[in-house]
Design a protein around this motif. Structure first.
Motif, short mmCIF file in Angstrom:
data_model
loop_
_atom_site.label_atom_id
_atom_site.label_comp_id
_atom_site.label_asym_id
_atom_site.label_seq_id
_atom_site.Cartn_x
_atom_site.Cartn_y
_atom_site.Cartn_z
N UNK A 157 23.91 47.01 43.55
CA UNK A 157 24.36 45.71 44.05
C UNK A 157 25.23 45.03 43.00
N UNK A 158 24.79 45.06 41.75
CA UNK A 158 25.57 44.42 40.68
C UNK A 158 26.95 45.06 40.55
N UNK A 159 27.00 46.38 40.56
CA UNK A 159 28.29 47.08 40.47
C UNK A 159 29.19 46.70 41.65
N UNK A 160 28.61 46.64 42.84
CA UNK A 160 29.39 46.30 44.03
C UNK A 160 29.91 44.87 43.96
N UNK A 161 29.06 43.94 43.55
CA UNK A 161 29.49 42.55 43.41
C UNK A 161 30.63 42.46 42.39
N UNK A 162 30.47 43.09 41.24
CA UNK A 162 31.51 43.05 40.21
C UNK A 162 32.79 43.73 40.67
N UNK A 163 32.65 44.83 41.40
CA UNK A 163 33.82 45.54 41.93
C UNK A 163 34.63 44.62 42.85
N UNK A 164 33.94 43.99 43.80
CA UNK A 164 34.65 43.13 44.76
C UNK A 164 35.21 41.88 44.08
N UNK A 180 26.95 36.89 35.70
CA UNK A 180 28.37 36.90 35.33
C UNK A 180 28.57 36.13 34.03
N UNK A 181 29.44 36.65 33.16
CA UNK A 181 29.77 35.89 31.95
C UNK A 181 30.35 34.53 32.34
N UNK A 182 30.07 33.49 31.58
CA UNK A 182 30.54 32.14 31.94
C UNK A 182 32.04 32.05 32.18
N UNK A 183 32.83 32.77 31.38
CA UNK A 183 34.29 32.68 31.56
C UNK A 183 34.73 33.28 32.89
N UNK A 184 33.99 34.27 33.40
CA UNK A 184 34.28 34.85 34.71
C UNK A 184 33.82 33.88 35.80
N UNK A 185 32.61 33.37 35.68
CA UNK A 185 32.05 32.47 36.68
C UNK A 185 32.93 31.22 36.84
N UNK A 186 33.47 30.72 35.73
CA UNK A 186 34.34 29.53 35.80
C UNK A 186 35.62 29.83 36.56
#
Length: 99
Positions: free
Chosen positions: A74-81, A14-20
Motif C-alpha cells: 500500500x505504501x509503495x502504491x501510494x508513493x507511486x501514484x 510522507x516526509x514533511x516537504x512532500x506533504x506540504x
C-alpha cells in the motif's frame, strides 16, 4: 488494522516537504478499477476539481500474503501514484523503487 488505516499510515509517513507540496489532491480507496481489475492504484489530474489518487483494495489484498507485506505494498502504491502527481514518469518511479 483496516485497509484505510494502512493508507492513512502511508500518507502520515510522507516526509514533511512532500506533504506540504500536496495541494488539492484527494486520496480515495475503492474495491477495484472497473476497467482494469488488476490495477493497484491510479492518479488522475483534475482539470476542474481536485487531483485524485485512487488506491484499489482488492488487487492489493490479493498480492499480499501477510499484514506487513500489505502495508508495504500500500505504501509503495501510494508513493507511486503521488509521484505521478509530482510529475514523475514510470521510468523514474521504477528507479526510485516505487514500481
Amino acid at each position: 488494522m483496516s485497509f484505510e488505516e494502512h493508507v492513512r499510515r502511508a500518507l502520515d509517513s510522507l516526509p514533511p516537504e512532500i506533504a506540504r507540496g500536496l495541494e488539492n489532491v484527494a486520496v480515495v480507496v475503492e474495491d477495484e478499477n472497473p476497467d482494469d481489475p488488476d490495477l493497484l492504484g491510479l492518479y488522475q489530474g483534475g482539470d476542474y476539481g481536485p487531483d485524485t489518487v485512487t488506491i484499489y483494495r482488492r488487487p492489493l489484498e490479493e498480492t499480499a500474503h501477510d499484514p506487513a507485506e500489505l502495508e508495504r505494498e500500500i505504501r509503495i502504491t501510494v508513493l507511486h501514484e503521488l509521484g505521478h502527481y509530482f510529475g514523475l514518469d514510470e521510468d523514474r518511479l521504477t528507479e526510485l523503487g516505487y514500481e
